[in-house]
Design a protein around this motif. Structure first.
Motif, PDB file in Angstrom:
ATOM      1  N   SER A 140       2.681  36.129 -23.941  1.00  0.00           N
ATOM      2  CA  SER A 140       3.469  35.548 -22.853  1.00  0.00           C
ATOM      3  C   SER A 140       4.473  34.565 -23.432  1.00  0.00           C
ATOM      4  O   SER A 140       4.434  34.231 -24.621  1.00  0.00           O
ATOM      5  N   GLU A 141       5.357  34.080 -22.587  1.00  0.00           N
ATOM      6  CA  GLU A 141       6.340  33.092 -23.007  1.00  0.00           C
ATOM      7  C   GLU A 141       5.660  31.737 -23.235  1.00  0.00           C
ATOM      8  O   GLU A 141       4.687  31.398 -22.554  1.00  0.00           O
ATOM      9  N   LYS A 142       6.191  30.977 -24.169  1.00  0.00           N
ATOM     10  CA  LYS A 142       5.673  29.634 -24.407  1.00  0.00           C
ATOM     11  C   LYS A 142       5.999  28.734 -23.226  1.00  0.00           C
ATOM     12  O   LYS A 142       5.162  27.965 -22.751  1.00  0.00           O
ATOM     13  N   ASP A 143       7.213  28.800 -22.760  1.00  0.00           N
ATOM     14  CA  ASP A 143       7.652  28.087 -21.562  1.00  0.00           C
ATOM     15  C   ASP A 143       8.956  28.717 -21.105  1.00  0.00           C
ATOM     16  O   ASP A 143       9.494  29.603 -21.759  1.00  0.00           O
ATOM     17  N   ARG A 144       9.438  28.280 -19.956  1.00  0.00           N
ATOM     18  CA  ARG A 144      10.712  28.767 -19.443  1.00  0.00           C
ATOM     19  C   ARG A 144      11.285  27.691 -18.533  1.00  0.00           C
ATOM     20  O   ARG A 144      10.560  26.764 -18.148  1.00  0.00           O
ATOM     21  N   PRO A 145      12.564  27.752 -18.179  1.00  0.00           N
ATOM     22  CA  PRO A 145      13.168  26.699 -17.358  1.00  0.00           C
ATOM     23  C   PRO A 145      12.364  26.445 -16.083  1.00  0.00           C
ATOM     24  O   PRO A 145      12.042  27.364 -15.343  1.00  0.00           O
ATOM     25  N   THR A 164       9.293  25.500 -15.914  1.00  0.00           N
ATOM     26  CA  THR A 164       7.845  25.679 -16.104  1.00  0.00           C
ATOM     27  C   THR A 164       7.481  25.304 -17.533  1.00  0.00           C
ATOM     28  O   THR A 164       7.796  26.034 -18.468  1.00  0.00           O
ATOM     29  N   GLN A 165       6.832  24.166 -17.699  1.00  0.00           N
ATOM     30  CA  GLN A 165       6.428  23.734 -19.039  1.00  0.00           C
ATOM     31  C   GLN A 165       5.155  24.429 -19.495  1.00  0.00           C
ATOM     32  O   GLN A 165       4.970  24.683 -20.680  1.00  0.00           O
ATOM     33  N   CYS A 166       4.261  24.710 -18.559  1.00  0.00           N
ATOM     34  CA  CYS A 166       2.969  25.306 -18.894  1.00  0.00           C
ATOM     35  C   CYS A 166       2.885  26.707 -18.299  1.00  0.00           C
ATOM     36  O   CYS A 166       2.702  26.875 -17.089  1.00  0.00           O
ATOM     37  N   VAL A 167       3.064  27.706 -19.146  1.00  0.00           N
ATOM     38  CA  VAL A 167       3.054  29.106 -18.722  1.00  0.00           C
ATOM     39  C   VAL A 167       1.639  29.648 -18.894  1.00  0.00           C
ATOM     40  O   VAL A 167       1.093  29.643 -19.996  1.00  0.00           O
ATOM     41  N   GLY A 168       1.063  30.115 -17.805  1.00  0.00           N
ATOM     42  CA  GLY A 168      -0.322  30.567 -17.831  1.00  0.00           C
ATOM     43  C   GLY A 168      -0.464  32.076 -17.891  1.00  0.00           C
ATOM     44  O   GLY A 168       0.429  32.832 -17.511  1.00  0.00           O
ATOM     45  N   THR A 169      -1.603  32.517 -18.398  1.00  0.00           N
ATOM     46  CA  THR A 169      -1.980  33.930 -18.425  1.00  0.00           C
ATOM     47  C   THR A 169      -3.375  34.044 -17.821  1.00  0.00           C
ATOM     48  O   THR A 169      -4.309  33.414 -18.317  1.00  0.00           O
ATOM     49  N   ALA A 170      -3.505  34.815 -16.755  1.00  0.00           N
ATOM     50  CA  ALA A 170      -4.782  34.955 -16.070  1.00  0.00           C
ATOM     51  C   ALA A 170      -5.283  36.389 -16.169  1.00  0.00           C
ATOM     52  O   ALA A 170      -4.506  37.336 -16.020  1.00  0.00           O
ATOM     53  N   ILE A 171      -6.575  36.550 -16.418  1.00  0.00           N
ATOM     54  CA  ILE A 171      -7.216  37.861 -16.440  1.00  0.00           C
ATOM     55  C   ILE A 171      -8.292  37.869 -15.363  1.00  0.00           C
ATOM     56  O   ILE A 171      -9.156  36.989 -15.337  1.00  0.00           O
ATOM     57  N   LEU A 172      -8.222  38.843 -14.449  1.00  0.00           N
ATOM     58  CA  LEU A 172      -9.149  38.934 -13.339  1.00  0.00           C
ATOM     59  C   LEU A 172      -9.873  40.272 -13.379  1.00  0.00           C
ATOM     60  O   LEU A 172      -9.224  41.325 -13.461  1.00  0.00           O
ATOM     61  N   LYS A 199      -2.179  25.201 -26.192  1.00  0.00           N
ATOM     62  CA  LYS A 199      -3.055  24.061 -26.428  1.00  0.00           C
ATOM     63  C   LYS A 199      -2.571  22.798 -25.726  1.00  0.00           C
ATOM     64  O   LYS A 199      -3.383  22.029 -25.182  1.00  0.00           O
ATOM     65  N   SER A 200      -1.278  22.543 -25.717  1.00  0.00           N
ATOM     66  CA  SER A 200      -0.766  21.311 -25.107  1.00  0.00           C
ATOM     67  C   SER A 200      -0.932  21.310 -23.586  1.00  0.00           C
ATOM     68  O   SER A 200      -0.794  20.263 -22.951  1.00  0.00           O
ATOM     69  N   CYS A 201      -1.227  22.466 -23.011  1.00  0.00           N
ATOM     70  CA  CYS A 201      -1.418  22.568 -21.561  1.00  0.00           C
ATOM     71  C   CYS A 201      -2.860  22.940 -21.210  1.00  0.00           C
ATOM     72  O   CYS A 201      -3.137  23.489 -20.137  1.00  0.00           O
ATOM     73  N   ALA A 202      -3.795  22.623 -22.112  1.00  0.00           N
ATOM     74  CA  ALA A 202      -5.190  23.055 -21.941  1.00  0.00           C
ATOM     75  C   ALA A 202      -5.835  22.472 -20.687  1.00  0.00           C
ATOM     76  O   ALA A 202      -6.839  23.012 -20.204  1.00  0.00           O
ATOM     77  N   LEU A 205     -10.071  27.611 -24.691  1.00  0.00           N
ATOM     78  CA  LEU A 205      -9.403  28.737 -24.026  1.00  0.00           C
ATOM     79  C   LEU A 205      -7.901  28.755 -24.278  1.00  0.00           C
ATOM     80  O   LEU A 205      -7.194  29.586 -23.708  1.00  0.00           O
ATOM     81  N   ALA A 206      -7.408  27.836 -25.094  1.00  0.00           N
ATOM     82  CA  ALA A 206      -5.974  27.793 -25.396  1.00  0.00           C
ATOM     83  C   ALA A 206      -5.629  28.796 -26.494  1.00  0.00           C
ATOM     84  O   ALA A 206      -6.441  29.081 -27.377  1.00  0.00           O
ATOM     85  N   PHE A 207      -4.400  29.350 -26.427  1.00  0.00           N
ATOM     86  CA  PHE A 207      -3.948  30.291 -27.448  1.00  0.00           C
ATOM     87  C   PHE A 207      -2.444  30.176 -27.618  1.00  0.00           C
ATOM     88  O   PHE A 207      -1.756  29.547 -26.806  1.00  0.00           O
ATOM     89  N   ASP A 208      -1.941  30.743 -28.681  1.00  0.00           N
ATOM     90  CA  ASP A 208      -0.507  30.764 -28.950  1.00  0.00           C
ATOM     91  C   ASP A 208       0.090  31.952 -28.201  1.00  0.00           C
ATOM     92  O   ASP A 208      -0.057  33.096 -28.633  1.00  0.00           O
TER      93      ASP A 208
END
Length: 430
Positions: A308-313, A315-323, A338-341, A363-366
């Protein structure tokens, strides 16, 4: 509105203070003096998830008293109802009634105790015993009355979805059913979490809800604030499809919900633009594969690699969810860099945890280099591995039923590589 010299207003702010204290408890008990902007954002998100209403940071600061105004902030009724719902009541009126009755019980006990203190010493011990016994009896009576008021539930009433299986879009019809006669004018509440607004339903009424996102919706029937039954609705797909939107409540199809390559699940900025999405604002992209199966949602192995993207305009914390969506409930993990853990969280059936309450930095990843995610569930014990390292072990109690779907959600543009889910007992692949 001034709160000086007005008994009614003073009583209102006393109740508001109680409500704020309960909110702080629910958010982990962090003192207000230590709250930062991220805490208000988290609170707004949690209120939005629970009530479908999002309050701004400034509104929350006024409510909590950290944004000073000339007169104390007096929230409108709609805002008060949201606050009450967030701490477990149907609306502000129910919270007010509950608080008033418990307060009256406390005051009655205090008055009885004061009588004892003013009696002559000769009869003090006997009078004290009598008054304490009467106080305990009064407290128990009020407590039992409140419990009965809030939890008196006609358990024989069931929630039925007439047409639970559909595609996108889908209009699902709900009704009530009971083995025995019941008051058909009795009011019940239908809650579909973030998928639709809450509704009243009775034996004389059917409720139709419109769903335009692939997935599984879990409907809960409430009576007097207590959940008494559930039903599920399934919006099926033909393989992996993409939908997107500028918030999770208004997602819409990308490339007409056409089937995507399961080995490289991705949609480009051009495809998002063609779907009419405003990519200048924060947005989400969801990939879904929804279909019936006989795979046990409490005994399976899932594997996938996500980017996923690190960030975008915006949105500082870009999340990835698995359901992993079951016929009765779901498993969810939310991953961030990690900085948005603090925004990481998980839910395995009836067990959930927030990164604001517990250190979930494992649960943080690059996101740019990707994360290889493995979820193994064996006999209601979940193990999560991230880049071949075990990062989470969770034991839960309630079965999610059979696996009915997988969703992978990104804040912004993301990519999923070869997601696979296999039943550990039968070997059936989803």
């Amino acid at each position: 509105m001034s709160d000086s010299g007005n008994k009614e207003t003073h009583t209102f702010f006393e109740l508001l203070d109680y409500c704020v204290a309960e909110i702080l408890k629910k958010m982990g008990g962090l003192p207000l003096a230590e709250w930062r902007s991220g805490n208000y954002t988290t609170l707004s998100t949690r209120i939005g998830k629970d009530t479908k209403v999002y309050l701004s940071e400034n509104t929350l600061r006024r409510l909590l008293g950290t944004l000073k105004t000339s007169n104390r902030y007096y929230p409108q009724k709609a805002t008060r109802d949201v606050l009450a719902q967030f701490i477990g009541y149907r609306d502000w009126q129910e919270l007010e009634r509950f608080y008033r009755e418990t307060k009256n019980a406390r005051e009655a006990t205090a008055q009885e105790s004061q009588i004892v203190l003013t009696e002559k010493p000769v009869k003090g011990r006997r009078k004290l015993f009598i008054v304490l016994a009467a106080s305990v009896a009064l407290f128990l009576l009020v407590f039992i009355t409140l419990i009965r008021f809030r939890h008196n539930t006609p358990v024989q009433v069931k929630l039925i979805c007439i047409n639970p299986f559909g595609t996108v879009p889908h209009s699902a019809i709900f009704r009530l059913q009971a083995d025995k006669d019941f008051d058909h004018d009795e009011k019940f509440q239908l809650d579909l979490a973030e998928e639709a607004t809450k509704s009243e339903i009775s034996g004389n009424k059917q409720v139709t809800k419109f769903f335009k996102n692939p997935g599984v919706v879990y409907a809960t029937l409430f009576h007097n604030g207590k959940a008494i039954d559930t039903a599920s609705v399934f919006m099926q797909t033909k393989g992996w499809v993409a939908n997107s939107g500028n918030d999770t409540s208004r997602a819409f199809p990308v490339i007409g919900l056409k089937k995507l390559d399961p080995k490289n699940i991705y949609v480009s900025p051009r495809q998002l633009d063609s779907a009419g999405l405003d990519t200048e604002k924060p947005f989400m992209v969801g990939f879904s594969n929804i279909k019936p199966s006989h795979i046990n949602g409490d005994n399976f192995s899932f594997h996938c690699k996500v980017f996923s993207e690190k960030d975008r305009p915006g949105t500082q914390c870009v999340g990835t969810a698995i359901l992993i969506l079951g016929s009765k409930d779901k498993h969810v993990i939310n991953l961030f860099r990690k900085s948005c853990a603090a925004f990481c969280d998980y839910k395995f059936s009836d067990v959930k945890e927030l990164g604001t309450n517990k250190d979930l930095s494992a649960l943080a990843f690059d996101p740019e280099n990707g994360g290889e995610v493995i979820i193994n569930v064996q006999n209601k014990m979940a193990f999560v591995l991230l880049n071949n390292k075990r990062v989470l072990t969770v034991k839960y109690n309630k079965s999610i039923g059979e696996v009915m779907g997988i969703k992978i959600l990104f804040n912004g543009i993301g990519r999923a590589i070869s997601p696979e889910l296999t039943d550990l007992l039968t070997g059936e692949r989803f």
